[in-house]
Scaffold this active site. Sequence first.
Site, PDB file in Angstrom:
ATOM      1  N   CYS A 200       9.463  -8.625   3.158  1.00 21.86           N
ATOM      2  CA  CYS A 200       9.519  -9.649   2.112  1.00 21.86           C
ATOM      3  C   CYS A 200       8.283  -9.690   1.225  1.00 21.86           C
ATOM      4  O   CYS A 200       8.274 -10.387   0.208  1.00 21.86           O
ATOM      5  CB  CYS A 200       9.744 -11.031   2.736  1.00 21.86           C
ATOM      6  SG  CYS A 200       8.282 -11.714   3.564  1.00 21.86           S
ATOM      7  N   CYS A 213       5.181 -11.724  10.335  1.00 18.67           N
ATOM      8  CA  CYS A 213       5.161 -12.203   8.963  1.00 18.67           C
ATOM      9  C   CYS A 213       5.145 -13.727   8.939  1.00 18.67           C
ATOM     10  O   CYS A 213       5.852 -14.380   9.702  1.00 18.67           O
ATOM     11  CB  CYS A 213       6.374 -11.676   8.210  1.00 18.67           C
ATOM     12  SG  CYS A 213       6.439 -12.238   6.487  1.00 18.67           S
ATOM     13  N   CYS A 216       8.790 -14.628   6.816  1.00 21.08           N
ATOM     14  CA  CYS A 216      10.152 -14.252   7.218  1.00 21.08           C
ATOM     15  C   CYS A 216      10.149 -13.951   8.710  1.00 21.08           C
ATOM     16  O   CYS A 216       9.150 -14.168   9.390  1.00 21.08           O
ATOM     17  CB  CYS A 216      10.674 -13.074   6.393  1.00 21.08           C
ATOM     18  SG  CYS A 216       9.974 -11.460   6.824  1.00 21.08           S
ATOM     19  N   ASP A 333      -7.428  14.450  -5.477  1.00 20.53           N
ATOM     20  CA  ASP A 333      -8.072  13.166  -5.728  1.00 20.53           C
ATOM     21  C   ASP A 333      -8.922  12.797  -4.509  1.00 20.53           C
ATOM     22  O   ASP A 333      -8.396  12.588  -3.420  1.00 20.53           O
ATOM     23  CB  ASP A 333      -6.993  12.110  -5.971  1.00 20.53           C
ATOM     24  CG  ASP A 333      -7.556  10.734  -6.271  1.00 20.53           C
ATOM     25  OD1 ASP A 333      -8.787  10.545  -6.160  1.00 20.53           O
ATOM     26  OD2 ASP A 333      -6.763   9.837  -6.600  1.00 20.53           O
TER      27      ASP A 333
END
Length: 409
Positions: A200, A213, A216, A333
């Site tokens: 979420c 979480c 959620c 990179d």
Amino acid sequence: MTQLPLRAQLASALGRSAATLSRMTGRGDGSVIGGRVGLLLEPDLLRQLARDRKLALVSATNGKTTTTRLITSALLELGEVATNAFGANMPAGHVSALSQHKRAPYGVLEVDEKYLPEVLATTGAGVVCLMNLSRDQMDRAAEIWLLAQKWRKALSGKPTHVIANCDDPLVTWGASTAAKVTWVSGGQRWKEDSWCCPECGGPLDRKDADWACRECTFHRPEPQWVVDGDAAIDPRGQRWLLDIQLPGQANRSNAVMALAVAETFGVPVERALPRLREVTSVAGRYTTVERDGRHARLLLAKNPAGWLEAFDVADPQLPIILSVNAQGPDGRDTSWLWDVDYRILRGRPVFVTGERRLDLALRLDVADVPFTLCGTFMEALAMQPPGRVDVIANYTAFQQIRSEFGRAV
């Protein structure tokens, strides 16, 4: 095993010949060119070679090659095992591995994170081992949340048995659509890519290994296997000492993942663990090489999470040589160097080399870590007194150093 169609037999044979020629001429170990030749002649060769075999696929950002080697060692209890031992982890490497061991009933294949959905769909592997996801090769790899999403889609609706590290929220999310999951508490030292809920987007509350979480229901599953210090706890609550020869907590985690996979193939811990103890080096990793009385232990670190694990293994009493390149396999990179906390190196002699040594030198200077800049690895090694020294290198730098010593394995 079912005999291959004539076209596939020819493609496989010519691929093996190309691989042998590559080795004989010193152009490589043949683990990629053989597969490329085979696929050129028969594009469906991987599917045909995988048919009727019991396969495990191993994928992660870090630890794939080592865990593949450990699982392979354990499954040798059952018979011949086909594997891509040197890390050629894309379809050409898989074709080469299966062609070289065409009668092996078992296969353990290391798979690049991006290629996992394709390889799973092609091979129909019955077991998939998922260990971690973190930032890597930032100029060429997909964003890791997208990779986890592709894993979810690839596993959904398939009968595959997944062995997954439940301490990594992204791995948990990626694995949670599978028909059957064995959860392993394998640890997660690098957490900088998983502070937000992949379900979420809300914040993750973390306490020790546990996480959930705040917004959620997504949370850490209950593990069946647990890494507890220097031991593994199996699903029956039995404790097993992980007295393996590969160093560091990350390798103990790799070993528990291997034990969990081996058990799905019917190899119990008491038979698998002695096999794991036989593994002392993996494609040059952890090998000690010698030159003029200087004994250099080679450690591989390809990304920020890998550097944390290398620091865990490195001896703080020894001088250390750091080597960084930025070729295609490394990613060009080098901004990820700024995600690594190099302050742990303060107080020990540090020598910097590699094609991108100036990038690393600037990073160390900002971290207030004194260092000596060297033009080549051999120059850095020659500056050491006789005795032991640790070497941490990223992928192509590591392979170049191995070549200096005849590709020690």
